[in-house]
Design an enzyme around this catalytic site. Structure first.
Site, mmCIF file in Angstrom:
data_model
loop_
_atom_site.group_PDB
_atom_site.id
_atom_site.type_symbol
_atom_site.label_atom_id
_atom_site.label_comp_id
_atom_site.label_asym_id
_atom_site.label_seq_id
_atom_site.Cartn_x
_atom_site.Cartn_y
_atom_site.Cartn_z
ATOM 1 N N LYS A 6 -22.337 12.006 18.057
ATOM 2 C CA LYS A 6 -23.684 12.131 17.502
ATOM 3 C C LYS A 6 -23.965 10.950 16.581
ATOM 4 O O LYS A 6 -23.127 10.576 15.759
ATOM 5 C CB LYS A 6 -23.802 13.454 16.729
ATOM 6 C CG LYS A 6 -25.174 13.692 16.104
ATOM 7 C CD LYS A 6 -25.203 15.019 15.362
ATOM 8 C CE LYS A 6 -26.564 15.262 14.721
ATOM 9 N NZ LYS A 6 -26.614 16.563 14.009
ATOM 10 N N SER A 66 -30.462 19.182 15.080
ATOM 11 C CA SER A 66 -30.509 17.743 15.221
ATOM 12 C C SER A 66 -29.489 17.191 16.208
ATOM 13 O O SER A 66 -29.485 15.993 16.499
ATOM 14 C CB SER A 66 -30.284 17.091 13.855
ATOM 15 O OG SER A 66 -29.000 17.394 13.338
ATOM 16 N N SER A 70 -28.143 22.889 13.140
ATOM 17 C CA SER A 70 -28.200 21.747 14.046
ATOM 18 C C SER A 70 -27.094 21.673 15.080
ATOM 19 O O SER A 70 -27.137 20.810 15.949
ATOM 20 C CB SER A 70 -28.216 20.443 13.237
ATOM 21 O OG SER A 70 -29.447 20.283 12.582
#
Length: 472
Positions: free
Chosen positions: A73, A149, A173
């Protein structure tokens, strides 16, 4: 090679050890899969294919995940010398100074990093649609959001680009993208995974690093690799009884489970698909021999929670912008940020240092009030992973902040309180809409009890095997 890419990370590692595929062949196949699918999905924003191929032949032969591809990520999970954007252009040209501890451990285990995945700007919302890189699309239906996210990571894993990707969770997230993309997503106990060496905590302790995967055993094995206190960390999670990988299939006994699908605060609308998902999961747990009944912590309904949580997040975002300004040698201007983040930084300017500390002290009390429910004899809370139905891209409008904040508050109504308490929670893909979009449910355990979550999640996975319809 498609059959190998459909395996989970443990299965891919076994295929390498057994000589069914070489590490290079596995990495090349994953790269080809990304090139074939990412044009539609936009999950990978910083590919590093040539460097990955240059690294793959030098991996230690005894590395447990030798040659298994992984994506990181692009928020946290630092890798020195690699691009780092956090979904924004304000970091352009700012160097990454060191590998994160988690990144080091993953690479030492033999994982090969193929690139970095898309994330909303600074991870501050529930959908991955940054202005800087464009939206990530849900592989189940490209008109829909993959969540945020960790949306880029979730879309990539659901689409079979890699079997596993790193993630992080400050208000939902990990669990929200896992729910929207039909994956397993475990938010660990606060302090289980280090933010070092470049950071101490995320969002005043709300945020935790983790993974999105297609199987419970992958989640357990990956957390085993990266977990552990590092000297200087601000928190240390309670010790686990043993490796999480050994909890998969372990005896569980009879658990006491409370469940909720109508938010006790009264400001989160009920959603039929969400209610049905929780009801079905409760029935499944009951058939597995557990004591299941309606119930949840009374503190979950406290009306002041969103205000204090939101203020702390805004203050942390403002501090992050100040730090970036120092690192790049010029302040971050509000017009460089997306409207949502500019508004949050502006709101932080209205909070004094004393008010920030008072907000954190309120959260301290909230954490104790929530913990009392588990202390009273409950083992698990079953709740929605996402407080709204799967939503299309654009449903969180970038320019209408009132609508965006209201919808976001509904979406994180069941997840953000667990970030505030620091407890572990796992989202499992147990339901779907009539249109074929995944809907996850969340199980929450007492602090330090990831072992219990892995045991029950593995039991559920065996009883109702997860389907992964986007692996086409």
């Amino acid at each position: 090679m498609d059959d190998v890419l459909r395996l989970d990370a443990i299965g891919q590692a076994r295929a390498v050890r057994d000589g069914q595929v070489s590490p290079r062949e596995l990495v090349e196949a994953a790269i080809a899969r990304i090139e074939a699918r990412d044009g539609e999905l936009n999950a990978v924003v910083h590919p590093r294919f040539e460097r990955a191929l240059a690294e793959v032949d030098g991996l230690p032969a005894d590395a447990p995940f030798r040659g298994v591809p992984i994506l990181l990520k692009d928020l946290g999970w630092a890798q020195a010398g690699e691009p780092y954007s956090a979904g924004s252009r304000v970091l352009d040209g700012v160097p990454v100074e060191a590998d994160g501890h988690g990144t080091v451990r993953l690479r030492a285990a033999g994982f090969v990093v193929l690139g970095r995945t898309n994330t909303p700007e600074f991870g501050s919302t529930i959908t991955t649609e940054p202005v800087a890189f464009g939206p990530t699309r849900n592989p189940y239906d490209p008109a829909y959001s993959a969540g945020g996210s960790s949306g880029g990571s979730a879309a990539a894993v659901a689409a079979g680009m890699t079997a596993i990707a790193t993630a992080s969770d400050g208000g939902g997230s990990i669990r929200i993208p896992a729910s929207l993309c039909g994956l397993v997503g475990l938010k660990p106990t606060r302090g289980r995974v280090s933010f070092g060496p470049l950071g101490g905590e995320g969002w005043s302790g709300f945020s935790c690093p983790g993974f999105v995967t297609r199987t419970v055993r992958d989640t357990a094995a990956a957390l085993d690799l990266v977990s552990g206190y590092v000297n200087g960390d601000p928190y240390d999670a309670p010790r686990l009884p043993g490796p999480l990988a050994e909890e998969v299939g372990a005896d569980l006994g009879r658990l006491r489970v409370g469940f909720v699908s109508s938010h006790p605060r009264g400001d989160v609308p009920d959603v039929p698909e969400v209610t049905e998902a929780v009801t079905r999961a409760a029935g499944l747990l009951e058939t597995l021999g557990h004591d299941v009944s309606p119930g949840c912590p009374e503190a979950l309904g406290e009306a002041d929670f969103p205000r204090h949580f939101g203020a702390i997040v805004a203050n942390n975002l403002a501090a992050e912008m100040a730090n970036i300004g120092v690192r790049r040698g010029r302040p971050v201007r509000m017009e460089e940020l997306e409207p949502r983040n500019a508004a949050m930084v502006g709101a932080a300017g209205n909070h004094s240092a004393a008010e920030h500390i008072l907000a954190t002290q309120w959260i301290d009390g909230f954490r104790r009030r929530m913990a009392a429910w588990w202390d009273s004899g409950y083992d698990l809370l079953l709740a929605p992973s996402l407080g709204v139905a799967p939503f299309e891209l654009g449903w969180i409008p970038p320019d209408d902040l009132s609508v965006a904040l209201g919808r976001t508050a509904h979406a994180v109504g069941y997840t953000s309180p667990i970030n505030a308490t620091g407890q572990p929670s796992i989202s499992l893909p147990l339901h779907g809409t009539r249109a074929g979009l995944p809907v996850g449910v969340q199980l929450v355990a007492a602090a330090g009890r990831e072992d219990l979550l892995v045991r029950v999640a593995a039991q559920i996975e065996q009883a109702a095997p997860f389907t992964h319809g986007a692996l086409r």
